[in-house]
Design a protein around this motif. Structure first.
Motif, PDB file in Angstrom:
ATOM      1  N   VAL A  24      12.633  -8.351   3.479  1.00 52.20           N
ATOM      2  CA  VAL A  24      12.139  -6.772   3.416  1.00 52.20           C
ATOM      3  C   VAL A  24      10.630  -6.595   3.754  1.00 52.20           C
ATOM      4  O   VAL A  24      10.065  -6.080   4.568  1.00 52.20           O
ATOM      5  N   ALA A  25       9.820  -7.937   3.918  1.00 52.08           N
ATOM      6  CA  ALA A  25       8.306  -7.794   4.020  1.00 52.08           C
ATOM      7  C   ALA A  25       7.976  -7.741   5.151  1.00 52.08           C
ATOM      8  O   ALA A  25       7.290  -6.853   5.753  1.00 52.08           O
ATOM      9  N   THR A  26       9.435  -9.166   5.894  1.00 47.99           N
ATOM     10  CA  THR A  26       9.324  -9.212   7.055  1.00 47.99           C
ATOM     11  C   THR A  26       9.766  -7.859   8.013  1.00 47.99           C
ATOM     12  O   THR A  26       8.649  -8.032   8.970  1.00 47.99           O
ATOM     13  N   ALA A  27      10.420  -7.267   7.139  1.00 48.24           N
ATOM     14  CA  ALA A  27      10.817  -5.449   8.328  1.00 48.24           C
ATOM     15  C   ALA A  27       9.824  -4.648   8.295  1.00 48.24           C
ATOM     16  O   ALA A  27       9.395  -4.575   9.119  1.00 48.24           O
ATOM     17  N   LEU A  28       9.067  -4.875   6.979  1.00 46.60           N
ATOM     18  CA  LEU A  28       7.454  -3.743   6.733  1.00 46.60           C
ATOM     19  C   LEU A  28       7.176  -4.265   8.228  1.00 46.60           C
ATOM     20  O   LEU A  28       6.428  -3.675   8.609  1.00 46.60           O
TER      21      LEU A  28
ATOM     22  N   ASP B   9      10.968   5.319   3.038  1.00 45.99           N
ATOM     23  CA  ASP B   9      11.468   5.864   1.582  1.00 45.99           C
ATOM     24  C   ASP B   9      11.771   4.411   1.015  1.00 45.99           C
ATOM     25  O   ASP B   9      13.321   4.726   0.812  1.00 45.99           O
ATOM     26  N   LEU B  10      10.970   3.745   0.276  1.00 45.84           N
ATOM     27  CA  LEU B  10      11.634   1.663   0.234  1.00 45.84           C
ATOM     28  C   LEU B  10      11.595   2.323  -0.919  1.00 45.84           C
ATOM     29  O   LEU B  10      10.778   2.711  -1.795  1.00 45.84           O
TER      30      LEU B  10
ATOM     31  N   CYS C  57       0.024  -4.920  -4.514  1.00 44.09           N
ATOM     32  CA  CYS C  57       0.409  -3.971  -3.471  1.00 44.09           C
ATOM     33  C   CYS C  57       0.446  -2.476  -4.181  1.00 44.09           C
ATOM     34  O   CYS C  57       0.675  -0.992  -2.839  1.00 44.09           O
ATOM     35  N   SER C  58       0.907  -2.370  -5.088  1.00 41.06           N
ATOM     36  CA  SER C  58       1.206  -1.529  -5.881  1.00 41.06           C
ATOM     37  C   SER C  58      -0.448  -0.716  -6.645  1.00 41.06           C
ATOM     38  O   SER C  58      -0.407   0.086  -7.850  1.00 41.06           O
ATOM     39  N   VAL C  59      -1.249  -0.907  -6.771  1.00 41.97           N
ATOM     40  CA  VAL C  59      -2.248  -0.444  -7.268  1.00 41.97           C
ATOM     41  C   VAL C  59      -2.804   0.836  -6.434  1.00 41.97           C
ATOM     42  O   VAL C  59      -2.049   1.515  -5.905  1.00 41.97           O
TER      43      VAL C  59
ATOM     44  N   GLY D 263       1.320   3.270   2.088  1.00 41.83           N
ATOM     45  CA  GLY D 263       1.922   4.035   1.038  1.00 41.83           C
ATOM     46  C   GLY D 263       3.633   3.079   1.230  1.00 41.83           C
ATOM     47  O   GLY D 263       4.164   2.709   0.228  1.00 41.83           O
ATOM     48  N   ASP D 264       4.160   2.800   2.165  1.00 39.71           N
ATOM     49  CA  ASP D 264       4.972   1.110   2.344  1.00 39.71           C
ATOM     50  C   ASP D 264       4.647   0.445   1.663  1.00 39.71           C
ATOM     51  O   ASP D 264       6.219   0.435   1.169  1.00 39.71           O
TER      52      ASP D 264
END
Length: 1024
Positions: free
Chosen positions: A843-847, A862-863, A996-998, A920-921
């Protein structure tokens, strides 16, 4: 007999006295619990009995050991000891609401917000005549709003938002004469906003956003003289806004975005002295923006995006000193016969709080006045693109010290880019593309140390690429294509470590060879259409994570380096239009995920490699205009004539009949040789003429568009009838998923070799579905990657009733979604630790590809686990681009009032109207990672009172990570040393999710770092 009777009588007498003693004891106990108010006591016990899940055991105190007035969440009156308030908000309670609550006759407040109550709202609540506040927001109540709530004659606040209520607003609600607030947003209510609501003259707040009401806004709402808030966005409303609404002098917030409203705004709209926000985005309003808006002196938020307003913008903004946001994009603010549409800029000088000014695609004609430099120093975003502004860009633009984003393309600006642009020290995104700027690129741009993206393509810029760009250490994307630049690529540019998004230098007059420093650009995606020369350096093998490599139409020479075979993540490789020679290296057989390969218009020779026909992933192959010889294979991609091209290779033979190539000579056969002089005299000139015509036609076609392949050539064409047949009439048995904008069916397409596919049918009757379809089509047109869901084709047609029909057809993912594996009982086994990390890495590679390797940055938007699908090998594929945004394009379906992602996964800044960004992603990915590793959803019942999934994981670092990891994911190794390594890896993974979610976007971990870290962790675990 007598003795038996006597014995029985004695037993009965004893039993009677024993029972009497129990009753007395019980009575005493109960009396102690409810102090004589048995009804309230028994009602509360009934309430408790219908709760099926109480995760925090908040109802544990509800027993006879305490008086019910001392139970958690209960308030009682001091005099009668009767229940006056029941407050159990955000407790994670599941179950249904007991009808006996209607017996709490002294109840003034019922507060059950943010739980999981199901079933209908009991009509018995209508007996609560003393009730003043009823808050059932954020639950799962279904059915209709009970009509007999009208019996709650003292009700002042009625909150039923974010449930699953259906039907219409009952007429009996109009009898609630004391009602001050009615909040019913995000339900499935229909029947329009009824006129009888105007009878509730005490109304102050009406919030109904997100209901499919339909109908028009009734004029009777003008009776709400005390109204301060009116929210009815996305309600399918049509017709005009009644003039009576604009007579409500206390109105502070008016939001009607996302409807089908028509007509114009009244000239006297300025008679709303208390108006603070006016949001009418995404409607069909016409006419001018009334100049009287200048009289709304408290206005801070003005949003009119995507309407049909016209005429010159004549609002005197100097009177709106509190204005912070002005969003007027996608209208037509051109004054007929005038060329000074930008004069309004002068009146913004006194708006010292202005943060955002956007007027893109407004048909503005004129020059940008020097007064633009007088705009607020707090101004963060200035967007004037897609207009017809001309003249020079004033040097005063350099005075806007607060700018982070400057969007001025496309327009008709000319002259030099002012050097003062280098004063904008906070600038992160500079877009000056598709103008007529000339002269050199100013060295001063190198002063923009925070610059992330720079777009200067399609201008008339000349001279060298300034080496000062090397000072932009955070630059991730640079597009200088379609200019008149010359010279070599500066070494400093290739040494920017952050340049991982895109580098496009096509259509210039650059010369020299590609410097050896190219190896520093590990994610380089585009160097096409220049005059670069030399060979591809062997260092290119450093591009192991590269997905798309385009070196087309340069002057590269020599052989194709075998090092390309180490770039195993490539899905698109374009080397066309160069001077490569020799054979195709066998090392390219390692590129098993390649979908597009173009090596046309070179001097390559030898036989067509057999491995090209064995790649299942290859969708298009272009070998034309080279010097290949021998037999053309007829398997794999070579079995579909529309999927490959071998034009201009006159030594080829065999292959499909449709190619009309000569048959290959059988080995050992001796045939009479055709006289050579006849070939020279007759056939050769004819063949040469034909080949030249074919080549010229091909070259003309290629030059008329970018160097990407036509998607239409590669995709199947399917009709509505074929999809109907493939899904057995879109039967419920084939339904595999359903969302707000679409339903997904499993099907079998004859034209797809009878392989299963997933057919996503858009619900076009739902507002936003059409934009969702366009967003997905635009996104899929620009992307291909092994970790993205593979699209097969699309269908835009009509059904048998003549209704519009739109669908997308995807490759079927047999292992469902990550959400299924985490939270469904359908799978007997659970995801192992390595599987989870592999999925996260995918998923990280796709992003990383979407954000940093596409020429146009794509924000997924909308991940979440349900949008991550798994193939046969449990490889993750990101899907559902219905909310995607392509930066720098016209496709932007997001407004401050629109839906941006899913609650729990969407970053906090989206909730306050910020635009969608790659940060945001990253936040959504962080939440996804924590959910995959802990097994807990971000909206889990346990997360309340300030506790969130992010905080839950953060508190476990660094020593208690094992306590929060999903038990199914932990398989500790045999030795203590190995167990310690596993725990260290788990801590590192959770640290990534937390970083990542700070809350602060700039502080979130870069996605390219995430990819590297996850790969490192995988390497460690696989070696244990």
């Amino acid at each position: 007999m007598k003795s038996i009777i006597h014995l029985s009588s004695s037993s009965l007498i004893s039993l009677f006295f024993y029972g009497l003693a129990i009753i007395c004891l019980t009575s005493a106990t109960v009396s102690a619990s409810y102090g004589g108010n048995e009804t309230d006591y028994l009602t509360l016990l009934s309430f408790k009995s219908m709760i099926t899940h109480d995760p925090d055991e908040v109802l544990a105190s509800w027993n006879h050991s305490f008086h019910f007035c001392d139970w958690s969440g209960i308030l009682c009156g001091k005099r009668h000891k009767r229940v006056t308030a029941l407050r159990l908000g955000s407790q994670g309670l599941e179950g249904s609401l007991s009808p006996l609550v209607g017996n709490l006759s002294f109840l003034r407040e019922l507060y059950l917000r943010n739980n999981s109550f199901q079933g209908t709202i009991p009509h018995e609540l209508g007996r609560l005549s003393r009730l003043r506040r009823l808050n059932l927001n954020i639950n799962e109540f279904s059915g209709v709003i009970p009509a007999n709530l009208s019996g709650c004659s003292n009700l002042e606040v009625l909150w039923l938002s974010e449930n699953k209520l259906t039907g219409s607003i009952p007429k009996e609600v109009s009898l609630l004469s004391k009602l001050v607030e009615l909040r019913i947003r995000i339900n499935n209510l229909t029947g329009g906003i009824p006129p009888f609501l105007g009878n509730i003259t005490s109304m102050e707040v009406f919030s109904a956003t997100g209901n499919p009401f339909g109908g028009s806004i009734p004029d009777t709402l003008g009776h709400w003289k005390s109204l301060t808030v009116f929210y009815s966005s996305d309600c399918n409303l049509y017709g005009s806004i009644p003039p009576s609404i604009f007579n409500l002098s206390l109105l502070a917030h008016l939001t009607l975005a996302g409807n089908y409203l028509t007509g114009s705004l009244p000239s006297e709209i300025g008679a709303l002295p208390n108006l603070e926000s006016l949001q009418l985005t995404d409607n069909e309003l016409t006419g001018i923006l009334p100049p009287s808006l200048s009289n709304c002196s408290k206005l801070s938020f003005l949003e009119m995006v995507d309407n049909n307003f016209s005429g010159k913008l004549t609002i005197d903004f100097s009177k709106l000193r509190d204005i912070e946001y002005i969003l007027l994009d996608d209208n037509n603010f051109h004054g007929r016969g005038e060329v000074d549409d930008m004069r309004f800029i002068d009146s913004l000088k006194n708006c010292t709080r202005l943060l955002l000014l956007t007027l893109s695609d407004c048909n503005l004609i004129g020059v940008l006045p020097i007064s633009v430099g007088n705009l607020s120093h707090k101004l963060s975003i200035l967007s004037l693109g897609d207009n017809q502004l001309f003249g020079s860009l004033p040097s005063s633009i350099g005075s806007l010290a607060g700018l982070t984003t400057l969007l001025l393309g496309p327009n008709r600006f000319k002259g030099k880019i002012p050097t003062t642009i280098g004063n904008l020290q906070k600038l992160q995104r500079l877009v000056l593309d598709r103008n007529q700027f000339s002269g050199p690129i100013p060295d001063a741009i190198g002063n923009l140390s925070l610059l992330n993206e720079l777009y200067l393509y399609s201008n008339k810029l000349e001279g060298h690429i300034p080496s000062s760009l090397g000072n932009c250490k955070q630059l991730s994307g640079l597009n200088l294509s379609y200019n008149r630049l010359s010279g070599r690529i500066p070494k400093q540019l290739l040494q920017i470590p952050s340049l991982t998004n895109f580098l496009d230098l096509s259509h210039n007059s650059l010369s020299g060879s590609i410097p050896s420093d190219i190896k520093a650009l590990k994610m380089l995606s585009n160097l096409s259409h220049n005059s670069l020369s030399g060979s591809i350096p062997s260092d290119i093998k450093a591009l192991k994570m590269l997905s798309s490599l385009d070196l087309s139409h340069n002057n590269f020479s020599g052989t194709i380096t075998s090092s390309l075979g180490e770039c195993i993540s490539l899905t698109m490789l374009n080397l066309s239009g160069n001077i490569f020679q020799g054979i195709v290296p066998s090392s390219l057989s390692s590129l098993r995920g390649l979908e597009v390969l173009d090596i046309s218009q070179n001097n390559l020779s030898g036989k067509i490699p057999q491995f090209l026909g064995k790649w299942n992933s290859l969708e298009f192959l272009n070998l034309s205009f080279n010097d290949f010889e021998g037999e053309v294979p007829d398997v794999g991609v070579f079995a579909n004539a529309s999927a490959f091209s071998v034009l201009g290779n006159n030594k080829l033979c065999g292959g499909l009949v449709t190619l009309k190539l000569p048959k290959c000579k059988e080995k050992g056969s001796k045939k009479k040789r055709f006289p050579f002089f006849i070939f020279v005299i007759v056939i050769a000139p004819t063949l040469l003429i034909v080949l030249c015509c074919v080549y010229l036609l091909y070259k003309k076609k290629r030059n008329s568009q970018p160097s990407q392949f036509s998607e239409k050539e590669r995709f199947l064409k399917v009709s509505y009838n074929e999809l109907l047949k493939a899904t057995d009439g879109f039967s419920a048995a084939n339904l595999i998923g359903e969302g707000g904008h679409s339903s997904v069916y499993k099907g079998i397409l004859d034209s797809n070799d009878n392989k299963p596919v997933a057919v996503k049918v858009l619900h076009l009757q739902n507002k936003g579905a059409h934009k969702s379809f366009l967003a997905e089509c635009e996104a899929w047109r620009n992307i291909r990657h092994r970790n993205l869901l593979k699209i097969i084709t699309s269908c835009s047609s009509t059904d048998f009733q003549g209704n519009d029909f739109k669908a997308l057809v995807y490759e079927f993912m047999p292992n469902g979604s990550v959400n299924d594996w985490l939270h469904s009982s359908a799978y007997a086994s659970k995801l192992s630790l390595l599987q989870r990390i592999n999925i996260l890495r995918d998923v990280a590679t796709a992003l990383h590809y979407l954000h940093n390797r596409c020429q146009t940055t794509i924000i997924h938007g909308d991940l979440k686990p349900s949008n991550i699908l798994l193939d046969d090998d449990m490889v993750a594929h990101v899907g559902d681009f219905g909310l995607a945004r392509l930066l720098g394009t016209d496709l932007n379906q997001n407004s401050s009032t629109g839906v941006k992602g899913t609650i729990g996964y969407a970053p906090p800044e989206y909730g306050i109207g910020s635009e969608m960004t790659s940060c945001g992603d990253v936040y959504s990915f962080g939440i996804l990672l924590l959910e995959v590793m802990t097994g807990k959803k971000p909206m889990d019942d346990m997360f309340n009172d300030g506790l969130s999934l992010h905080k839950f994981a953060s508190m476990a670092l660094p020593d208690h990570v094992v306590d929060v990891i999903d038990n199914d994911a932990i398989v500790l190794q045999r030795t203590e040393a190995n167990a310690k390594k596993v725990e260290e890896c788990l801590a590192a993974i959770i640290e990534i999710g937390v970083s990542c979610s700070v809350a602060s976007p700039p502080q979130r971990m870069k996605i390219e770092i995430v990819v590297n870290e996850l790969q490192r962790i995988l390497d460690v675990l696989q070696n244990i």
